[in-house]
Motif scaffolding. Structure first.
Motif, short mmCIF file in Angstrom:
data_model
loop_
_atom_site.label_atom_id
_atom_site.label_comp_id
_atom_site.label_asym_id
_atom_site.label_seq_id
_atom_site.Cartn_x
_atom_site.Cartn_y
_atom_site.Cartn_z
N THR A 279 16.90 -63.32 -16.26
CA THR A 279 17.70 -62.09 -16.16
C THR A 279 18.32 -61.99 -14.76
O THR A 279 17.90 -62.69 -13.84
N PRO A 280 19.28 -61.08 -14.60
CA PRO A 280 19.88 -60.92 -13.26
C PRO A 280 18.93 -60.28 -12.25
O PRO A 280 19.28 -60.16 -11.08
N GLY A 281 17.75 -59.86 -12.70
CA GLY A 281 16.85 -59.13 -11.79
C GLY A 281 15.86 -59.99 -11.05
O GLY A 281 15.02 -59.47 -10.32
N VAL A 282 15.93 -61.31 -11.22
CA VAL A 282 14.93 -62.17 -10.58
C VAL A 282 15.07 -62.10 -9.05
O VAL A 282 16.17 -61.90 -8.53
N PRO A 283 13.96 -62.24 -8.34
CA PRO A 283 13.97 -61.98 -6.89
C PRO A 283 14.90 -62.88 -6.10
O PRO A 283 15.50 -62.42 -5.11
N GLU A 284 15.04 -64.14 -6.52
CA GLU A 284 15.91 -65.03 -5.72
C GLU A 284 17.39 -64.66 -5.87
O GLU A 284 18.23 -65.17 -5.13
N LYS A 285 17.70 -63.75 -6.80
CA LYS A 285 19.07 -63.21 -6.87
C LYS A 285 19.17 -61.86 -6.15
O LYS A 285 20.21 -61.20 -6.19
N HIS A 286 18.07 -61.45 -5.53
CA HIS A 286 18.05 -60.14 -4.85
C HIS A 286 17.51 -60.25 -3.44
O HIS A 286 16.73 -59.41 -3.00
N GLY A 287 17.92 -61.29 -2.74
CA GLY A 287 17.65 -61.35 -1.31
C GLY A 287 16.50 -62.24 -0.89
O GLY A 287 16.31 -62.46 0.30
N PHE A 288 15.73 -62.75 -1.84
CA PHE A 288 14.59 -63.58 -1.47
C PHE A 288 14.99 -65.05 -1.34
O PHE A 288 15.53 -65.64 -2.27
N ASP A 289 14.72 -65.60 -0.16
CA ASP A 289 14.89 -67.06 -0.01
C ASP A 289 13.90 -67.77 -0.92
O ASP A 289 14.22 -68.81 -1.48
N GLU A 290 12.71 -67.21 -1.01
CA GLU A 290 11.77 -67.74 -1.99
C GLU A 290 10.87 -66.64 -2.50
O GLU A 290 10.50 -65.72 -1.76
N PHE A 291 10.53 -66.74 -3.78
CA PHE A 291 9.53 -65.85 -4.37
C PHE A 291 8.59 -66.72 -5.18
O PHE A 291 9.02 -67.51 -6.02
N PHE A 292 7.30 -66.55 -4.91
CA PHE A 292 6.28 -67.33 -5.62
C PHE A 292 5.28 -66.36 -6.26
O PHE A 292 4.73 -65.50 -5.57
N GLY A 293 5.06 -66.52 -7.55
CA GLY A 293 4.06 -65.69 -8.20
C GLY A 293 4.43 -65.40 -9.64
O GLY A 293 4.93 -66.26 -10.36
N TYR A 294 4.12 -64.17 -10.06
CA TYR A 294 4.43 -63.72 -11.41
C TYR A 294 5.78 -63.01 -11.39
O TYR A 294 6.07 -62.25 -10.48
N TYR A 295 6.55 -63.20 -12.45
CA TYR A 295 7.77 -62.41 -12.60
C TYR A 295 7.52 -61.24 -13.57
O TYR A 295 7.72 -60.09 -13.22
N HIS A 296 7.09 -61.54 -14.78
CA HIS A 296 6.80 -60.50 -15.77
C HIS A 296 5.37 -60.01 -15.54
O HIS A 296 4.45 -60.81 -15.40
N GLN A 297 5.20 -58.69 -15.53
CA GLN A 297 3.87 -58.22 -15.13
C GLN A 297 2.80 -58.40 -16.20
O GLN A 297 1.61 -58.40 -15.87
N ILE A 298 3.18 -58.58 -17.44
CA ILE A 298 2.15 -58.90 -18.45
C ILE A 298 1.50 -60.26 -18.10
O ILE A 298 0.30 -60.44 -18.23
N HIS A 299 2.34 -61.18 -17.63
CA HIS A 299 1.82 -62.47 -17.16
C HIS A 299 0.81 -62.26 -16.03
O HIS A 299 -0.20 -62.98 -15.93
N ALA A 300 1.04 -61.25 -15.22
CA ALA A 300 0.18 -61.00 -14.05
C ALA A 300 -1.20 -60.46 -14.43
O ALA A 300 -2.06 -60.34 -13.56
N HIS A 301 -1.38 -60.13 -15.71
CA HIS A 301 -2.70 -59.67 -16.12
C HIS A 301 -3.66 -60.83 -16.35
O HIS A 301 -4.78 -60.63 -16.81
N ASN A 302 -3.23 -62.01 -16.06
CA ASN A 302 -4.07 -63.21 -16.23
C ASN A 302 -4.19 -63.93 -14.88
O ASN A 302 -3.23 -64.51 -14.40
N TYR A 303 -5.39 -63.89 -14.31
CA TYR A 303 -5.62 -64.58 -13.03
C TYR A 303 -5.90 -66.06 -13.20
O TYR A 303 -6.08 -66.78 -12.22
N TRP A 304 -5.97 -66.50 -14.46
CA TRP A 304 -6.28 -67.91 -14.71
C TRP A 304 -5.17 -68.57 -15.53
O TRP A 304 -5.42 -69.49 -16.29
#
Ligand SMILES: [Ca+2]
Length: 456
Positions: free
Chosen positions: A128-153
């Protein structure tokens, strides 16, 4: 405690100094009284590094998130627009920032800052157009969708929309995600120590699902506590983020950039009364994450900048996530790149001991509609919650079609005594603000969520 005016000559130094680095750490669902420096919760979890940060910086006693849940709170923080204006209003996880949204990362990037993000973005799905590297981030590492972030493994994370397989020890694919994310954040700071940088750290712990590796040192200290298992894990996750905060300060000192780095530490919304409200993470505040009583939106917030922010100072300034963009822009000399239509104010006068010069909000505004059905991607019908803070007054309702409640927070921090019937003129004035501040967001279709536990 020193007065906030104890920091002399901060402004004159501010004007002549080199551009400071900014590290903004926002942990997930930590309750407003969980840290010891905020009084501590029922079980007084030790938070030595958060407490030391407060002793070396400024602690805010009336700080608020932008919203009562993860995704909209991040949208307010990134855009400088309150909940009636920002793009991401719901918490299903796939609603995305729009191409035209300008983020605080873009503002600092335009001022020649190197910008990195490490943790949970939560305000855009991949593609989508909302991804961090299209909004000022030289790099973003981690989760994009927060449902994905409910899994630490999970077996993958994202780096600038590129999938990164997580290689664990002994050839296994899995690693505990927060450990990987934390290492990347430290590497970013090391790699950019010679130039101004903005390191945004929206760390996922101590949000559920509650997991931590058995060999994390914090678990060893807690394993014999007679507590519910997940309560022990929550406590260990709090201790882990506290330890990592300390490691960030150690790194800044090792790199000799401690004096030129402003560090913020906060939570992203109020606490969630898990395990039968075992910890009492919201202290005296009514409500919890997902609603707009104080317990849903109050956060711990501390700022530290040696020599510029008075050590051991405290402020009762009312501020919230809409103020993050103008504050960071002011600190970094990048205000010329801010959009004109934000709702926030710079808090730099307060941070630097000139609270007499601090511009104040006439009001603060929040809204939120809870998820109705996670599987059907719907929101609660007539579920628009709204809240307005104006001085000591708090106007709030948890549904669209019920009367507003009014509380005097100077006498009633627990929002127990509804004064709406006694002060109809104040209710009318604040209800008019609530009506005016709510604008309809651009409609978006929720994309299918990735695998992960549906959560509050
Ligand atoms: Ca959260």
């Amino acid at each position: 405690m020193l007065s906030v005016n104890g920091c002399i000559n901060a402004q004159s130094r501010l004007n002549t100094s080199v551009k400071p680095n900014v590290v903004f750490i926002i942990v997930d669902d930590l309750g407003p009284v969980d840290p010891g420096c905020y009084g501590g919760n029922k079980h007084k979890l030790p938070t030595p590094n958060i407490d030391r940060m407060a002793a070396e910086g400024m602690l805010f006693t009336q700080a608020y998130s932008g919203c009562c849940v993860c995704a909209p709170a991040r949208s307010v923080l990134m855009t400088g627009k309150h909940m009636g204006h920002t793009t991401v209003r719901g918490n299903l996880g796939g609603i995305s920032l729009l191409a035209e949204d300008v983020t605080v990362a873009e503002v600092l990037k335009n001022g020649n800052y190197k910008v990195g993000g490490f943790g949970k973005w939560g305000i855009a799905a991949i593609g989508t157009p909302g991804v961090p590297e299209k909004h000022g981030f030289d790099e973003f590492f981690g989760y994009y969708h927060q449902i994905h972030a409910h899994n630490y493994w999970t077996d993958y994370l994202w780096h600038n929309s590129r999938k990164v397989e997580l290689k664990g020890p002994k050839g296994s694919k899995q690693r505990y995600t927060h450990h990987v994310i934390f290492e990347r954040a430290k590497k970013f700071i090391r790699d950019n120590k010679h130039q101004p940088f903005f390191c945004y750290c929206p760390w996922t712990p101590p949000h559920g699902s509650w997991h931590i590796p058995d060999d994390d040192p914090t678990m060893a200290e807690l394993k014999d506590k007679p507590w519910p298992k997940n309560a022990k894990v929550y406590a260990a996750m709090v201790a882990m983020v506290d330890r990592h905060l300390g490691e960030i300060f150690d790194l800044l000192k090792e790199l000799e950039i401690d004096d030129n780095t402003v560090v913020f530490f906060c939570s992203d919304n109020g606490g969630y009364p898990a395990f039968g409200n075992f910890f009492g993470s919201n202290g005296p505040y009514r409500g919890q994450k997902t609603n707009l009583y104080e317990g849903g939106i109050r956060i711990p917030l501390i700022a530290r900048w040696p020599g510029r922010i008075a050590a051991g100072s405290e402020s009762d300034l009312l501020w919230y996530f809409a103020d993050v963009m103008p504050t960071l822009a002011d600190l970094t000399g990048t205000t010329e790149f801010m959009p004109d239509d934000i709702d926030g104010l710079s808090t730099v006068p307060t941070l630097t001991g000139r609270s007499d010069k601090q511009e104040k909000h006439e009001f603060l505004y929040w809204e939120y509609t809870r998820v109705g059905n996670w599987q059907k991607y719907t929101y609660e019908k007539n579920g628009l919650q709204q809240a307005v803070r104006m001085g000591k007054w708090k106007l709030v309702r948890l549904k669209q079609n019920v009367p507003f409640e009014l509380y005097d927070l100077s006498k009633d921090i627990g929002e127990k005594n509804d004064l709406a019937a006694m002060y109809p003129a104040i209710v009318n004035k604040m209800a008019t603000i609530a009506k005016q501040q709510h604008q309809e967001p651009v409609p978006q279709t929720e994309p299918p969520a990735p695998n992960g536990k549906r959560f509050i």
